[in-house]
Design a protein around this motif. Structure first.
Motif, PDB file in Angstrom:
ATOM      1  N   LEU A   1     -53.966  55.311 -12.085  1.00 16.88           N
ATOM      2  CA  LEU A   1     -54.990  55.844 -11.406  1.00 16.88           C
ATOM      3  C   LEU A   1     -54.789  55.652  -9.966  1.00 16.88           C
ATOM      4  CD1 LEU A   1     -57.606  57.614 -12.107  1.00 16.88           C
ATOM      5  CD2 LEU A   1     -58.919  55.766 -11.682  1.00 16.88           C
ATOM      6  N   ASP A   2     -54.357  56.962  -9.361  1.00 15.69           N
ATOM      7  CA  ASP A   2     -54.095  56.942  -7.794  1.00 15.69           C
ATOM      8  C   ASP A   2     -55.228  56.807  -7.237  1.00 15.69           C
ATOM      9  OD1 ASP A   2     -52.385  56.502  -5.797  1.00 15.69           O
ATOM     10  OD2 ASP A   2     -50.931  58.260  -6.251  1.00 15.69           O
ATOM     11  N   ALA A   3     -55.306  56.652  -5.664  1.00  9.94           N
ATOM     12  CA  ALA A   3     -56.392  56.554  -4.866  1.00  9.94           C
ATOM     13  C   ALA A   3     -56.970  58.062  -4.844  1.00  9.94           C
ATOM     14  CB  ALA A   3     -55.822  56.163  -3.379  1.00  9.94           C
ATOM     15  N   ASP A   4     -56.236  59.024  -4.928  1.00  2.00           N
ATOM     16  CA  ASP A   4     -56.996  60.329  -4.957  1.00  2.00           C
ATOM     17  C   ASP A   4     -57.579  60.868  -6.409  1.00  2.00           C
ATOM     18  OD1 ASP A   4     -54.765  61.007  -6.593  1.00  2.00           O
ATOM     19  OD2 ASP A   4     -53.837  62.457  -5.227  1.00  2.00           O
ATOM     20  N   GLY A   5     -57.673  59.811  -7.290  1.00  2.00           N
ATOM     21  CA  GLY A   5     -58.197  60.075  -8.700  1.00  2.00           C
ATOM     22  C   GLY A   5     -57.561  60.651  -9.710  1.00  2.00           C
ATOM     23  N   THR A   6     -56.087  60.834  -9.434  1.00  2.00           N
ATOM     24  CA  THR A   6     -55.063  61.679 -10.446  1.00  2.00           C
ATOM     25  C   THR A   6     -54.306  60.503 -11.013  1.00  2.00           C
ATOM     26  OG1 THR A   6     -53.310  61.459  -8.638  1.00  2.00           O
ATOM     27  CG2 THR A   6     -54.693  63.514  -8.678  1.00  2.00           C
ATOM     28  N   ILE A   7     -54.055  60.981 -12.439  1.00  2.00           N
ATOM     29  CA  ILE A   7     -53.214  60.079 -13.322  1.00  2.00           C
ATOM     30  C   ILE A   7     -51.767  60.402 -13.011  1.00  2.00           C
ATOM     31  CG2 ILE A   7     -52.840  59.553 -15.607  1.00  2.00           C
ATOM     32  CD1 ILE A   7     -55.831  58.716 -14.877  1.00  2.00           C
ATOM     33  N   GLN A   8     -51.168  59.016 -12.740  1.00  2.00           N
ATOM     34  CA  GLN A   8     -49.906  59.144 -12.549  1.00  2.00           C
ATOM     35  C   GLN A   8     -48.975  58.208 -13.483  1.00  2.00           C
ATOM     36  OE1 GLN A   8     -48.515  60.945 -10.264  1.00  2.00           O
ATOM     37  NE2 GLN A   8     -50.400  61.602  -8.847  1.00  2.00           N
ATOM     38  N   PRO A   9     -47.614  58.694 -13.690  1.00  2.00           N
ATOM     39  CA  PRO A   9     -46.895  58.033 -14.585  1.00  2.00           C
ATOM     40  C   PRO A   9     -46.875  56.361 -14.318  1.00  2.00           C
ATOM     41  CG  PRO A   9     -45.749  60.075 -13.971  1.00  2.00           C
ATOM     42  CD  PRO A   9     -46.720  59.750 -13.134  1.00  2.00           C
ATOM     43  N   CYS A  10     -46.761  55.349 -15.277  1.00  2.00           N
ATOM     44  CA  CYS A  10     -46.356  53.937 -14.739  1.00  2.00           C
ATOM     45  C   CYS A  10     -45.527  53.640 -15.834  1.00  2.00           C
ATOM     46  CB  CYS A  10     -47.606  53.178 -14.683  1.00  2.00           C
ATOM     47  SG  CYS A  10     -47.511  51.539 -13.954  1.00  2.00           S
ATOM     48  N   LEU A  11     -45.936  52.557 -16.775  1.00  2.00           N
ATOM     49  CA  LEU A  11     -45.048  52.158 -17.842  1.00  2.00           C
ATOM     50  C   LEU A  11     -44.566  53.239 -18.964  1.00  2.00           C
ATOM     51  CD1 LEU A  11     -46.585  48.868 -18.905  1.00  2.00           C
ATOM     52  CD2 LEU A  11     -44.470  49.162 -17.390  1.00  2.00           C
ATOM     53  N   ALA A  12     -45.580  54.447 -18.863  1.00  2.00           N
ATOM     54  CA  ALA A  12     -45.064  55.490 -19.476  1.00  2.00           C
ATOM     55  C   ALA A  12     -44.728  56.515 -18.720  1.00  2.00           C
ATOM     56  CB  ALA A  12     -46.388  56.206 -20.284  1.00  2.00           C
ATOM     57  N   ARG A  13     -43.475  56.985 -18.841  1.00  2.00           N
ATOM     58  CA  ARG A  13     -42.714  58.141 -17.925  1.00  2.00           C
ATOM     59  C   ARG A  13     -43.143  59.262 -18.074  1.00  2.00           C
ATOM     60  NH1 ARG A  13     -38.321  59.961 -20.874  1.00  2.00           N
ATOM     61  NH2 ARG A  13     -37.746  58.464 -22.573  1.00  2.00           N
ATOM     62  N   GLU A  14     -43.667  59.561 -19.255  1.00  2.00           N
ATOM     63  CA  GLU A  14     -44.194  60.934 -19.678  1.00  2.00           C
ATOM     64  C   GLU A  14     -45.010  60.722 -20.859  1.00  2.00           C
ATOM     65  OE1 GLU A  14     -40.890  63.567 -20.011  1.00  2.00           O
ATOM     66  OE2 GLU A  14     -40.266  62.731 -22.177  1.00  2.00           O
ATOM     67  N   TRP A  15     -45.724  61.652 -21.010  1.00  2.00           N
ATOM     68  CA  TRP A  15     -46.700  61.691 -22.296  1.00  2.00           C
ATOM     69  C   TRP A  15     -46.996  63.153 -22.657  1.00  2.00           C
ATOM     70  CZ3 TRP A  15     -48.080  59.899 -17.687  1.00  2.00           C
ATOM     71  CH2 TRP A  15     -49.106  60.770 -17.052  1.00  2.00           C
ATOM     72  N   SER A  16     -47.651  63.129 -23.819  1.00  2.00           N
ATOM     73  CA  SER A  16     -48.262  64.411 -24.462  1.00  2.00           C
ATOM     74  C   SER A  16     -49.070  64.482 -25.340  1.00  2.00           C
ATOM     75  CB  SER A  16     -46.824  65.460 -25.314  1.00  2.00           C
ATOM     76  OG  SER A  16     -46.219  64.354 -26.310  1.00  2.00           O
ATOM     77  N   VAL A  17     -49.925  65.357 -25.686  1.00  2.00           N
ATOM     78  CA  VAL A  17     -50.989  65.303 -26.479  1.00  2.00           C
ATOM     79  C   VAL A  17     -51.164  66.416 -27.538  1.00  2.00           C
ATOM     80  CG1 VAL A  17     -53.832  65.106 -26.439  1.00  2.00           C
ATOM     81  CG2 VAL A  17     -52.495  64.661 -24.427  1.00  2.00           C
ATOM     82  N   SER A  18     -51.413  65.927 -28.813  1.00  2.00           N
ATOM     83  CA  SER A  18     -51.585  66.968 -29.902  1.00  2.00           C
ATOM     84  C   SER A  18     -52.613  67.846 -29.736  1.00  2.00           C
ATOM     85  CB  SER A  18     -51.861  66.187 -31.212  1.00  2.00           C
ATOM     86  OG  SER A  18     -52.939  65.594 -31.240  1.00  2.00           O
ATOM     87  N   GLU A  19     -52.265  69.163 -30.314  1.00  2.00           N
ATOM     88  CA  GLU A  19     -53.516  70.276 -30.176  1.00  2.00           C
ATOM     89  C   GLU A  19     -54.781  69.834 -30.452  1.00  2.00           C
ATOM     90  OE1 GLU A  19     -52.306  74.037 -31.745  1.00  2.00           O
ATOM     91  OE2 GLU A  19     -50.115  74.110 -31.080  1.00  2.00           O
ATOM     92  N   ASP A  20     -55.072  69.108 -31.645  1.00  2.00           N
ATOM     93  CA  ASP A  20     -56.196  68.679 -31.693  1.00  2.00           C
ATOM     94  C   ASP A  20     -57.114  67.496 -31.025  1.00  2.00           C
ATOM     95  OD1 ASP A  20     -54.735  66.584 -32.578  1.00  2.00           O
ATOM     96  OD2 ASP A  20     -55.183  66.759 -34.769  1.00  2.00           O
ATOM     97  N   GLY A  21     -56.054  66.890 -30.046  1.00  2.84           N
ATOM     98  CA  GLY A  21     -56.463  65.957 -29.284  1.00  2.84           C
ATOM     99  C   GLY A  21     -56.728  64.689 -29.660  1.00  2.84           C
TER     100      GLY A  21
END
Length: 522
Positions: free
Chosen positions: A85-105
């Protein structure tokens, strides 16, 4: 009605500071060979000393005892999380270089960085992530931050699936929280929680060296960090409970930074000494909650509306924070994800407040505001007390210690209470916490027994699963109910502050009050 008084001055004070913004796990920067020490010759500098009034005591992110804001100083530097969680409130990569979410969440798939090792040299694998999450949600802190967690599975060594029992829009915020700090499965199975507490290891940019209770915690840059090693090689976290002593030490160059100094202390800094400061909106909001319980003046809706209309928020912000705060009109900070727009706003109107008071049948009964003594809420209450007395309310203040305050709060024994409430998830879902007395894992309390509590709660649970504009619309309904019924008077987002030596580069003020030493360089 928004207010950022003296914000421009804050920017001027910090204007000479170069802020380096890197995606994920904090910022960073290139250290110079030397720093200037004023009138003396340049000196070598590869360490930094941070003063804090509260001592970090918990060094294990998954522990049953949980952790507090002081512990962030250690936890967020020893341990990495999947996302940051960066200082501007945005979510940034860390140990996960990328991610995805299923359609049903219901399923989040994380792809891990390559070449990550723990401080003992063992490689990070998906099994460590699975083990961490399964362990973390067994305690109250993990349950509160990693919401709707069902299970995790290692697809392969570098891929993890995390399944939820129901969609939760702020799930990534929970992954970025202190409960999401990844631990070593092998080390935990060998050392246990006690061993982890006394000699913690993570994958973060700093490793634990020592802790002397009541004095100093020492961290050392981890040479095997998966990114560039930290610019500052040794960090000393020094407990200094006296605010004046902190400021003098900073001006003298005996320390290099102060976590969360008061605004008044920052304004009194002698910048000619080579010290400066910066502030930003925090995740904490100061709100007055008016009781509607039987026997309290606020049982009558017109009385609550009289209080709501009488409060002058500009005067409150000026008196309580020297003008360094953002006025809020709903019980959320502007930085929260899911924050709605187009909500109702009640402006101060003394004559209208007097009309509401007259129609309420109020007969000079005591209206008691409870606060924690010596806090910004205490100062705020004194300003509001004068404003309410001006319209004819017999307002008193009961300033008590924290345990007594909590007892009165849970029992609902107050006319109103003023709290500085923070949300560890930096998300609009934090608004719901005050209306969760019906939730099975929360205590049954009398602090929020409003006629429409159940309606607000139901909307909040629906909002947890909704996405984007649909989610914001639900929060809009919730906050407008609170405004229409005058259940609360949101006041301001409490500023987060850092004071530091001007030569210290990369200083960023985070909403949650955390400090990432990886940002820093000389």
């Amino acid at each position: 009605m928004k207010m950022n008084m003296r914000k421009s001055l804050t920017l001027v004070l910090a204007g000479a500071i170069s802020l380096t913004l890197l995606a994920g796990c904090g910022g960073g920067g290139s250290p110079s060979e030397t720093i200037s020490s004023g009138s003396t010759a340049p000196i070598q500098k590869d360490s930094a000393i941070l003063a804090t009034s509260g001592e970090p005591t918990r060094f294990f992110p998954c522990g049953a005892d949980g952790s507090n804001g002081n512990d962030y100083l250690v936890l967020n530097n020893i341990y990495d999380t999947l996302v940051f969680l960066d200082a501007d409130g945005t979510i940034q990569p860390c140990l996960a270089r990328e991610w995805s979410v299923s359609e049903d969440g219901l399923c989040y798939t994380f792809h891990l960085q390559e070449g990550v090792t723990f401080h003992d040299g063992t490689p990070l694998t998906a099994e460590d992530v699975v083990f961490t999450y399964d362990l973390s949600v067994q305690n109250s802190t993990g349950k509160a931050l990693i919401i709707n967690y069902d299970r995790a599975e290692a697809v392969d060594d570098s891929t993890v699936n995390i399944y939820l029992t129901a969609p939760y829009a702020a799930f990534l915020n929970g992954c970025a929280s202190r409960a999401g700090g990844i631990i070593s499965k092998a080390y935990y199975e060998q050392a246990g929680e006690d061993g982890y507490q006394s000699a913690p290891i993570g994958t973060g940019p700093y490793k634990f060296v020592s802790a002397v209770s009541g004095d100093t915690i020492t961290l050392e840059a981890y040479g095997g960090y998966w990114r560039e090693p930290a610019a500052i090689k040794t960090i000393y976290i020094k407990t200094m409970t006296d605010a004046s002593t902190q400021i003098i030490a900073l001006e003298n160059g005996d320390i290099d930074a102060i976590r969360s100094p008061s605004i008044s202390s920052c304004l009194n800094l002698n910048e000619a000494s080579g010290a400066t400061w910066a502030s930003a909106d925090s995740a904490g909001r100061v709100t007055m909650y008016i009781s509607a319980n039987s026997g309290q003046p606020g049982e009558n809706a017109d009385f609550r509306k009289a209080v709501q209309s009488a409060v002058n928020k500009e005067d409150v912000v000026q008196g309580a924070t020297e003008g360094y705060a953002t006025i809020i009109d709903i019980d959320m900070c502007p930085s929260y994800s899911g924050h709605p727009s187009g909500y109702q706003v009640v402006e101060q109107d003394v004559e209208k407040a007097k009309e509401f008071l007259a129609s309420s049948g109020y007969n000079n009964e005591e209206f008691q505001i409870i606060v924690e003594a010596g806090t910004v809420s205490d100062t705020t209450a004194q300003i509001i007390q004068a404003q309410l007395m001006e319209i004819g309310i017999n307002c008193t203040i009961n300033a008590v210690d924290t345990p007594t305050f909590n007892d009165l709060w849970y029992a609902g024994t107050f006319g109103a209470m003023i709290r500085n409430t923070s949300s560890s998830l930096l998300d609009a879902d934090g608004f719901l916490n005050y209306f969760m007395a019906t939730e099975a894992n929360y205590a049954q309390t009398l602090n929020n027994q409003y006629p429409r509590t159940q309606e607000i709660y139901d909307l909040g649970m629906e909002a947890r699963e909704a996405q984007d504009d649909a989610r914001k619309e639900l929060y809009l309904q919730m906050v407008d109910i609170c405004t229409e019924e005058a259940y609360e008077v949101p006041l301001f987002s409490n500023p987060s502050t850092m004071a530091y030596r001007s030569a210290l580069q990369g200083m960023k003020v985070y909403p949650l009050g955390v400090v990432y030493f990886y940002d820093w360089s000389w």
